[in-house]
Design a protein around this motif. Structure first.
Motif, short mmCIF file in Angstrom:
data_model
loop_
_atom_site.label_atom_id
_atom_site.label_comp_id
_atom_site.label_asym_id
_atom_site.label_seq_id
_atom_site.Cartn_x
_atom_site.Cartn_y
_atom_site.Cartn_z
N ASP A 49 -18.79 -16.97 85.20
CA ASP A 49 -19.69 -18.24 85.23
C ASP A 49 -19.39 -19.08 84.06
O ASP A 49 -19.40 -20.31 84.15
CB ASP A 49 -21.07 -17.92 85.09
CG ASP A 49 -21.57 -17.40 86.37
OD1 ASP A 49 -20.93 -17.45 87.42
OD2 ASP A 49 -22.66 -16.69 86.44
N LYS A 52 -16.48 -21.59 84.65
CA LYS A 52 -17.00 -22.47 85.53
C LYS A 52 -17.60 -23.80 84.71
O LYS A 52 -17.32 -24.87 85.07
CB LYS A 52 -17.69 -22.09 86.67
CG LYS A 52 -17.34 -21.13 87.65
CD LYS A 52 -18.30 -20.76 88.63
CE LYS A 52 -17.83 -19.82 89.48
NZ LYS A 52 -18.93 -19.08 90.40
N ILE A 53 -18.37 -23.16 83.78
CA ILE A 53 -19.15 -24.18 83.02
C ILE A 53 -18.22 -25.03 81.93
O ILE A 53 -18.18 -26.09 81.96
CB ILE A 53 -20.17 -23.64 82.42
CG1 ILE A 53 -21.37 -23.33 83.69
CG2 ILE A 53 -20.91 -24.57 81.42
CD1 ILE A 53 -22.24 -22.16 83.08
N TYR A 55 -14.98 -25.00 81.58
CA TYR A 55 -13.49 -25.38 81.88
C TYR A 55 -13.40 -25.81 83.52
O TYR A 55 -12.92 -25.35 84.12
CB TYR A 55 -12.28 -24.30 81.73
CG TYR A 55 -12.61 -23.51 80.24
CD1 TYR A 55 -12.16 -24.66 79.19
CD2 TYR A 55 -12.91 -22.47 80.17
CE1 TYR A 55 -12.17 -24.09 77.96
CE2 TYR A 55 -13.04 -21.79 78.89
CZ TYR A 55 -12.71 -22.83 77.59
OH TYR A 55 -12.70 -22.23 76.51
N PRO A 56 -14.25 -26.91 83.69
CA PRO A 56 -14.12 -27.30 85.19
C PRO A 56 -13.07 -27.69 85.93
O PRO A 56 -12.89 -27.70 87.15
CB PRO A 56 -15.39 -28.32 85.16
CG PRO A 56 -15.42 -28.78 84.06
CD PRO A 56 -14.98 -27.71 82.93
N LYS A 57 -11.88 -28.31 84.82
CA LYS A 57 -10.56 -28.66 85.40
C LYS A 57 -9.56 -27.62 85.63
O LYS A 57 -8.46 -27.98 85.83
CB LYS A 57 -10.26 -29.82 84.55
CG LYS A 57 -11.11 -30.94 84.70
CD LYS A 57 -10.64 -32.24 84.11
CE LYS A 57 -11.90 -33.44 84.34
NZ LYS A 57 -11.38 -34.59 83.90
N ARG A 62 -10.43 -20.81 87.64
CA ARG A 62 -11.63 -20.71 88.36
C ARG A 62 -11.17 -20.07 89.82
O ARG A 62 -11.99 -19.25 90.27
CB ARG A 62 -12.18 -22.33 88.81
CG ARG A 62 -12.74 -22.77 87.30
CD ARG A 62 -12.98 -24.22 87.73
NE ARG A 62 -14.42 -23.83 88.52
CZ ARG A 62 -15.18 -25.15 88.98
NH1 ARG A 62 -14.32 -26.35 88.70
NH2 ARG A 62 -15.89 -24.84 90.03
#
Length: 146
Positions: A49, A52-53, A55-57, A62
């Protein structure tokens, strides 16, 4: 020419940051994998989780994290199922040991739910007095003449 140099330096800086982001996300993914392998499923979920928060890129990390999350969820549910199955067996054994001490009663006409009564409830003498009432006196409150 100056604008082209600034643009090139900016692109180079973003590319360098992109590799750093992917690298950091992969480090978190490795921590999550290690937690999964030692059976610490909550820690693994937390690490995935956080990818995801934070390192969204980091798309590759992911994507790998989502695949790992499926495995983590499956193992956690299998662990919970094994626990609940053993608890059911234990409670069934406990019930079978004491079920002979109870009497099952159900009046099909009046009850939808079956009642279980302990044998000791039937050991207490109960005195029930039935009074005959007049038709007018439903509750037996008026003195009736014989």
């Amino acid at each position: 020419m100056k604008k082209l140099t600034i643009f090139f330096c900016g692109t180079l800086a973003l590319a360098a940051c992109g590799n750093g982001i992917e690298k950091k996300a992969n480090e978190k993914l490795m921590v999550a994998q290690a937690a999964y392998e030692r059976g610490d499923y909550e820690e693994a979920k937390s690490q995935i989780d956080s990818i995801k928060i934070l390192y969204p890129k980091a798309f590759e990390a992911r994507k790998a994290g989502q695949a790992l999350m499926l495995d983590v969820e499956t193992k956690a549910q299998q662990k919970t199922l094994a626990y609940l199955d053993s608890a059911l067996r234990a409670k069934t054994e406990e019930f079978n040991a004491i079920k002979d001490k109870f009497i099952l009663e159900k009046d099909a006409e009046y009850q939808r739910i079956t009642a279980l009564f302990h044998h000791s409830a039937y050991l207490v003498p109960v005195l029930v007095i039935y009074r005959q009432c007049d038709k007018d006196d439903q509750f037996g409150t008026r003195n009736s003449q014989p």
